[in-house]
Design a protein around this motif. Structure first.
Motif, PDB file in Angstrom:
ATOM      1  N   GLN A 152       0.837  -1.122   0.001  1.00 16.33           N
ATOM      2  CA  GLN A 152       0.039   0.033   0.025  1.00 16.33           C
ATOM      3  C   GLN A 152       0.793   1.030  -0.287  1.00 16.33           C
ATOM      4  N   ARG A 153       1.853   1.285  -1.050  1.00 15.82           N
ATOM      5  CA  ARG A 153       2.613   2.614  -1.079  1.00 15.82           C
ATOM      6  C   ARG A 153       1.931   3.794  -1.245  1.00 15.82           C
ATOM      7  N   GLU A 154       0.818   3.689  -2.140  1.00 16.25           N
ATOM      8  CA  GLU A 154       0.058   4.986  -2.342  1.00 16.25           C
ATOM      9  C   GLU A 154      -0.470   5.524  -1.118  1.00 16.25           C
ATOM     10  N   THR A 155      -1.260   4.316  -0.301  1.00 15.46           N
ATOM     11  CA  THR A 155      -1.755   4.995   0.957  1.00 15.46           C
ATOM     12  C   THR A 155      -0.703   5.607   2.197  1.00 15.46           C
ATOM     13  N   THR A 156       0.480   5.068   2.074  1.00 19.15           N
ATOM     14  CA  THR A 156       1.438   5.559   2.768  1.00 19.15           C
ATOM     15  C   THR A 156       1.829   7.025   2.471  1.00 19.15           C
ATOM     16  N   ARG A 157       2.056   7.244   0.930  1.00 20.43           N
ATOM     17  CA  ARG A 157       2.131   8.563   0.178  1.00 20.43           C
ATOM     18  C   ARG A 157       1.172   9.543   0.785  1.00 20.43           C
ATOM     19  N   GLU A 158      -0.063   9.028   0.850  1.00 16.82           N
ATOM     20  CA  GLU A 158      -1.149   9.898   1.132  1.00 16.82           C
ATOM     21  C   GLU A 158      -1.184  10.526   2.539  1.00 16.82           C
ATOM     22  N   ALA A 159      -0.744   9.365   3.229  1.00 13.93           N
ATOM     23  CA  ALA A 159      -0.655   9.710   4.897  1.00 13.93           C
ATOM     24  C   ALA A 159       0.219  10.820   5.353  1.00 13.93           C
ATOM     25  N   TRP A 160       1.249  10.946   4.529  1.00 15.87           N
ATOM     26  CA  TRP A 160       2.154  12.011   4.693  1.00 15.87           C
ATOM     27  C   TRP A 160       1.867  13.395   4.397  1.00 15.87           C
ATOM     28  N   ARG A 161       0.715  13.544   3.426  1.00 18.47           N
ATOM     29  CA  ARG A 161       0.099  14.843   3.432  1.00 18.47           C
ATOM     30  C   ARG A 161       0.996  15.704   2.664  1.00 18.47           C
ATOM     31  N   VAL A 162       1.942  15.311   1.605  1.00 19.78           N
ATOM     32  CA  VAL A 162       2.730  16.249   0.927  1.00 19.78           C
ATOM     33  C   VAL A 162       2.265  17.643   0.609  1.00 19.78           C
ATOM     34  N   GLY A 163       2.933  18.516   0.823  1.00 23.14           N
ATOM     35  CA  GLY A 163       2.333  19.767   0.560  1.00 23.14           C
ATOM     36  C   GLY A 163       1.612  20.748   1.740  1.00 23.14           C
ATOM     37  N   SER A 164       1.200  19.788   2.819  1.00 25.99           N
ATOM     38  CA  SER A 164       0.207  20.440   3.762  1.00 25.99           C
ATOM     39  C   SER A 164       1.142  21.203   4.902  1.00 25.99           C
ATOM     40  N   PRO A 165       0.421  22.149   5.632  1.00 27.48           N
ATOM     41  CA  PRO A 165       1.337  22.728   6.582  1.00 27.48           C
ATOM     42  C   PRO A 165       1.951  21.940   7.540  1.00 27.48           C
ATOM     43  N   TYR A 166       2.854  22.440   8.286  1.00 26.94           N
ATOM     44  CA  TYR A 166       3.455  21.699   9.478  1.00 26.94           C
ATOM     45  C   TYR A 166       4.035  22.810  10.401  1.00 26.94           C
ATOM     46  N   ASP A 167       4.534  22.301  11.695  1.00 24.59           N
ATOM     47  CA  ASP A 167       5.125  23.070  12.535  1.00 24.59           C
ATOM     48  C   ASP A 167       6.558  22.862  12.780  1.00 24.59           C
ATOM     49  N   ASP A 168       6.952  21.613  12.142  1.00 22.32           N
ATOM     50  CA  ASP A 168       8.496  21.128  12.287  1.00 22.32           C
ATOM     51  C   ASP A 168       8.738  21.037  13.967  1.00 22.32           C
ATOM     52  N   ARG A 169       7.764  20.425  14.842  1.00 23.18           N
ATOM     53  CA  ARG A 169       8.246  20.545  16.297  1.00 23.18           C
ATOM     54  C   ARG A 169       7.672  18.824  16.726  1.00 23.18           C
ATOM     55  N   LEU A 170       8.260  18.449  17.974  1.00 23.28           N
ATOM     56  CA  LEU A 170       7.902  17.409  18.335  1.00 23.28           C
ATOM     57  C   LEU A 170       6.809  17.652  19.644  1.00 23.28           C
ATOM     58  N   VAL A 171       5.890  16.611  19.698  1.00 20.20           N
ATOM     59  CA  VAL A 171       4.687  16.908  20.686  1.00 20.20           C
ATOM     60  C   VAL A 171       4.891  15.462  21.481  1.00 20.20           C
ATOM     61  N   HIS A 172       4.663  15.627  22.497  1.00 18.90           N
ATOM     62  CA  HIS A 172       4.522  14.259  23.291  1.00 18.90           C
ATOM     63  C   HIS A 172       3.047  13.795  23.485  1.00 18.90           C
ATOM     64  N   THR A 173       3.029  12.460  23.122  1.00 17.28           N
ATOM     65  CA  THR A 173       1.636  11.748  23.312  1.00 17.28           C
ATOM     66  C   THR A 173       1.656  10.602  24.339  1.00 17.28           C
ATOM     67  N   VAL A 174       0.429  10.170  24.726  1.00 17.98           N
ATOM     68  CA  VAL A 174       0.330   8.981  25.302  1.00 17.98           C
ATOM     69  C   VAL A 174      -0.908   7.833  24.656  1.00 17.98           C
ATOM     70  N   ARG A 175      -0.208   6.936  24.587  1.00 23.00           N
ATOM     71  CA  ARG A 175      -0.883   5.741  23.917  1.00 23.00           C
ATOM     72  C   ARG A 175      -1.728   4.912  25.182  1.00 23.00           C
ATOM     73  N   VAL A 176      -2.910   4.732  25.292  1.00 25.10           N
ATOM     74  CA  VAL A 176      -3.859   4.185  26.321  1.00 25.10           C
ATOM     75  C   VAL A 176      -4.371   2.798  25.563  1.00 25.10           C
ATOM     76  N   ALA A 177      -3.974   1.649  25.720  1.00 27.48           N
ATOM     77  CA  ALA A 177      -4.817   0.458  25.513  1.00 27.48           C
ATOM     78  C   ALA A 177      -5.583  -0.171  26.566  1.00 27.48           C
ATOM     79  N   LEU A 178      -6.816  -0.210  26.230  1.00 26.43           N
ATOM     80  CA  LEU A 178      -7.927  -0.973  27.039  1.00 26.43           C
ATOM     81  C   LEU A 178      -8.214  -2.253  26.875  1.00 26.43           C
ATOM     82  N   PRO A 179      -8.784  -3.059  27.781  1.00 28.67           N
ATOM     83  CA  PRO A 179      -9.060  -4.205  27.590  1.00 28.67           C
ATOM     84  C   PRO A 179     -10.005  -4.398  26.289  1.00 28.67           C
ATOM     85  N   ALA A 180     -10.139  -5.648  25.693  1.00 28.23           N
ATOM     86  CA  ALA A 180     -11.210  -5.859  24.564  1.00 28.23           C
ATOM     87  C   ALA A 180     -12.627  -5.423  25.261  1.00 28.23           C
TER      88      ALA A 180
END
Length: 935
Positions: free
Chosen positions: A656-684
């Protein structure tokens, strides 16, 4: 502003062959400003593929002085010469004479100090040979070059891939620059300053000063200067023969760990020692020595190992400790070794008891099985045969065949694959213990070539070996390359290719050197003469330029930031012949499940990806192994039964290379900075929202989502629960309003206050039900945390900036959007504490629950009442529990978004009892992971 060119070089009359990109112009302007301010040294950081060579040449042209370029290998040397030749009109000559007779001279670092710039990593993973030399120890050719540089006076010295100087030539370079007071020195590298070690950063600052920093790799992708890419992994167990050998090696250590649990193994039992030393932390007089946070800060490895022992059921949870993601797996060999070292040094070696002496000898005999040895100073690490088996496993070469066969099926003639190894062929004799376990050539580029040529699925790719010493291929491919090279370079004198070869491949020999054959092989590759190059990191992993590369398989052991960025950079260049190119970089990882040292290759994989940014299937750009798959943890590999499933996910993603390419959103704005996230996995069955909740947007009821690897699919919460909860909340809210307005006061009086009591409870129930029914707890808690931090003046935005979205595994991804990195890190840490198992906070906040799977018909008050057990307590994050004002701000936000609540002070008798009941319990039964994302 640029410096006028000096007469005599001819630089002023020539110009670059193309318009400079914005980031190149900005870097050149920054250099001009630095030099105008009196600096004579600087370094420029640009990702691979963003034109460091052209930037360096243009900086030198603007200076107008005689220019000398030093680079790490002959391939890069040739690229500098070619790039200068493209200047228009015809530029002044460039040469490779150490006498510096030309206006531009391009040399390898070998011209100054002797080492092999094209050499591969040695078979023990020791890196490039060579070391620090000093000027007085240089060979005659090196001393002659230093003299020529000194005599040149004003000279611009360009140091390409200057990170090499940090590792091996720092002292030499410092001495050299002291000899050249009139030189302008410009270092060029792709390694960002934040990826340098502290020692490297200090040396760079001393030699060059502050960096001229270009865009990050994701920013360059967004701008269209680099190709979109995905990081993929193939995880494999060892072969059957390797597994058998590993099992025998593990038996000794397994016997030791079993013995360690026997109270009679030593006079002071191992677990008893750990209990006193780490859990109780008592002094000789029986008093507590250190609070946990201080102990963990002063003994981080010991503390982490102990918490993994607790998770495995071997120790109690130390008071004040909290399990994080890195602690939620069984202890590894490194954890046992860490705690054993403490026990041996602090206890057994100080004892005269014969049982302790026997215990020491038993430990000494078992440690080599996991790559360690016991010395008088304690336990010391060494390279274990287990490490070699995992790094060079035959299963990894098999994986290369599977990867290239799959990529060939998808891309067909468009495939341009590169396989990067550490060394061309084995030169050292295998240890006797590995005889019959590993092939002599295990892990070598030659073996990879032979196996690709022998497999019909990959033989059609015409694989070609290119290293600093050798060009080789199957006979048919060798004949085609021989004919093509003779036509491309008629002056070339090559020996006739052999019709047959050893192992099915032949070498292509003649009167040529690596600079010529690498250039020719690269052109042959880009023209489609071969669709798979196999080489070494020393030649193809750094500086080498082939725009057509769209698949790279990394078999190297290198884990430094420099090696990772350089190797991956080979695939990121834009391909003019395929503007929609999307690149794949594959890591092949061998994991011996169940072996105490079986995660060594996984640990290398983790170090490679630490700090490196890639895109997830959900379209988030994150750092670390999570961009390969969101369910992967840097602290432990997935279980062996999930390898095939995960590999299938990778192969599907590769299609799915085309899907990956679309996910990058080439040409869209960006801040070029890092943000911290938390991944929370709950039970099924308790999964997250079905789609992204943008900052401030309501969160919809959850629906079924894809399950994480190894987890059963999630089951959506019954819609009836949401409807019933909302209806009950509405009825109770109406009752509360009527009571507050005095409408029901006569009824209350007539019933002796019973109705009033009932309705007050209904109003309380309404507030609780509104919190329970309006939004799932994860985003609700996130909003409360953000709102409290904002109210306390700790972050610039509050609840409206909380972003909640599901990742590809169905887990929550929570962050505070639109704030500086420090604020996002503060929020992520506080939120993680709020939803994680309770440790030893100063305050707790209750969250009241709606019990059952819905609200039955019946008495309103009964529906509004909450059972005494229908409450869980969450820790108040440390930063919000520092003083009562912050606690009250948090409690107010909690009541607004989560639940009716009164803070519980855990240092009071009542609070201590609540804490004792809640300590170690997870208020959401969730697992969390802190991640770093790019935006």
């Amino acid at each position: 502003m640029s410096t006028p060119a000096v007469d005599g070089t001819g630089f002023a009359g020539v110009r670059p062959p193309v318009l400079l990109r914005r980031h190149q112009s900005e870097a050149l302007d920054a250099l001009d400003e630095a030099f105008a301010a009196g600096r004579r040294r600087a370094w420029v950081v640009l990702p691979p593929g963003l034109g460091k060579t052209l930037t360096g040449l243009e900086a030198a042209r603007r200076r107008g002085d005689r220019t000398v370029v030093l680079g790490p290998n002959t391939a890069i040397q040739g690229q500098w010469l070619t790039a200068w030749s493209t200047y228009r009109p015809a530029p002044p000559p460039a040469g490779t004479d150490r006498a510096l007779t030309d206006p531009v001279t391009v040399l390898t670092y070998q011209a100054l100090a002797t080492f092999d710039p094209d050499a591969e990593v040695d078979e023990e993973g020791a890196g490039e040979p060579g070391g620090t030399e000093h000027l007085y120890r240089l060979r005659p050719q090196g001393r002659a070059l230093v003299a020529a540089l000194r005599d040149a006076g004003r000279v611009t010295l360009l140091l390409d891939e200057c990170h090499h100087l940090l590792d091996t030539w720092g002292e030499l370079l410092a001495e050299l620059l002291r000899e050249l007071p009139d030189a302008t020195v410009i270092g060029l590298t792709a390694t960002p300053p934040d990826r340098l070690t502290p020692a490297q950063a200090a040396l760079v600052d001393e030699l060059f000063g502050p960096a001229v920093q270009g865009p990050s790799i994701p920013a360059a992708v967004r701008e269209g200067h680099l190709a979109p890419y995905a990081e993929l992994a193939w995880i494999t167990p060892p072969t059957a023969d390797e597994e058998h050998w590993l099992a025998a090696e593990a038996e000794r250590f397994a016997t030791l760990t079993t013995d360690l649990l026997d109270p009679g193994f030593a006079a002071t039992p191992f677990l008893a020692w750990l209990d006193e030393r780490i859990v109780r932390r008592r002094t000789a007089t029986g008093e507590r020595a250190l609070p946990w946070h201080r102990f963990a800060r002063e003994n981080p490895d010991t503390a982490d190992a102990a918490l993994r022992f607790h998770y495995h059921g071997l120790l109690e949870l130390p008071e004040g400790a909290r399990l994080r993601e890195e602690h939620r797996h069984a202890p590894l060999a490194a954890d046992w070794v860490c705690l054993l070292d403490d026990w041996i040094r602090r206890c057994l070696l100080r004892s005269d008891d014969p049982r302790d002496t026997r215990a020491v000898e038993a430990v000494r005999a078992a440690l080599p099985a996991v790559g360690h040895r016991l010395t008088r100073a304690g336990i010391r690490a060494g390279r274990s045969p287990v490490d070699r088996v995992l790094a060079r496993s035959a299963a990894k070469t098999t994986a290369v065949r599977e990867i290239l066969a799959a990529e060939s099926t998808t891309l067909g003639d468009r495939l341009r694959a590169v396989v990067v190894c550490d060394h061309e062929r084995a030169t050292a004799t295998l240890p006797a213990s590995l005889d019959g376990v590993l092939a002599q050539e295990a892990g070598s580029a030659r073996l990879v070539l032979d196996e690709l040529a022998a497999d019909p699925r990959t033989a059609v790719l015409g694989p070609l070996l290119v290293t600093g010493r050798t060009v080789a291929a199957a006979p048919e491919t060798a004949r085609r390359f021989h004919a093509w090279a003779a036509e491309a370079d008629p002056a070339l004198r090559l020996d006739p290719p052999s019709a047959t070869g050893n192992g099915g491949t032949v070498e292509i020999t003649g009167r040529w050197d690596s600079r010529r054959w690498v250039a020719l092989a690269t052109r042959f590759f880009e023209s489609g003469g071969t669709r798979a190059l196999v080489g070494t990191r020393g030649m193809l992993g750094e500086g080498w330029d082939a725009r057509g590369v769209n698949t790279l398989v990394d078999l190297t052991e290198a884990t430094t930031a420099t090696a990772v960025v350089q190797t991956r950079g080979r695939a990121l260049r834009i391909d003019p012949s395929w503007p929609e190119k999307t690149a794949h970089t594959w890591s092949v990882v061998c994991v011996a499940d169940g072996h105490p040292k079986g995660t060594g290759d996984w640990d290398r994989f983790v170090r490679k990806h630490a700090g490196y940014l890639g895109i997830t299937e959900a379209g988030e750009v994150v750092s670390g192994v999570a961009h390969v798959h969101a369910a992967l943890s840097p602290y432990a590999p997935p279980p062996a039964h999930d390898f095939d499933r995960l590999n299938a996910v990778m192969l599907r993603r590769a299609e799915q290379r085309e899907t990956t390419r679309e996910a990058w959103r080439v040409g869209s704005p960006y801040d070029d900075r890092l943000v911290h996230t938390v991944r929370v996995a709950l039970p099924a069955g308790r999964g997250p929202v079905p789609a992204a909740a943008e900052p401030g947007a309501p969160v919809r009821p959850p629906v079924a989502v894809p399950a994480p690897v190894g987890v059963a699919p999630a089951v959506p919460r019954p819609p009836a629960l949401w409807a019933a909860t909302a209806a009950a909340a509405l009825v109770c809210a109406v009752a509360a309003v009527l009571l507050g307005a005095g409408v029901l006061a006569p009824l209350a009086a007539a019933t002796g206050g019973g109705a009033a009591y009932t309705l007050r409870r209904a109003a309380l129930g309404a507030r609780m039900l509104r919190a329970a029914g309006a939004e799932p707890p994860v985003p609700a808690v996130a909003r409360a945390v953000a709102e409290a931090l904002h109210a306390a003046g700790l972050v610039p935005r509050g609840a409206e900036a909380v972003s909640v979205a599901p990742d590809e595994t169905g887990a929550y991804r929570v962050r505070l959007a639109g704030v500086p990195a420090a604020a996002s890190a503060l929020f992520a840490t506080a939120f993680d504490e709020a939803v994680s198992p309770v440790g030893d906070p100063r305050y707790l906040l209750p969250r009241y629950l709606v019990t059952g799977h819905g609200l039955r018909d019946g008495d309103l008050a009964a529906r509004g009442r909450l059972r005494s057990h229908a409450v869980v307590h969450h820790a108040v994050p440390a930063v919000l529990g520092e003083n009562r004002r912050r606690v009250d701000l948090y409690a107010a936000a909690w009541r607004r978004y989560v639940s009716e609540a009164v803070p519980v002070y855990t240092r009071s008798p009542e609070g201590a009892g609540v804490l004792a009941a809640q300590a170690g319990a997870s208020p959401l039964d969730a697992s969390t992971a802190l991640r770093v994302a790019w935006t």
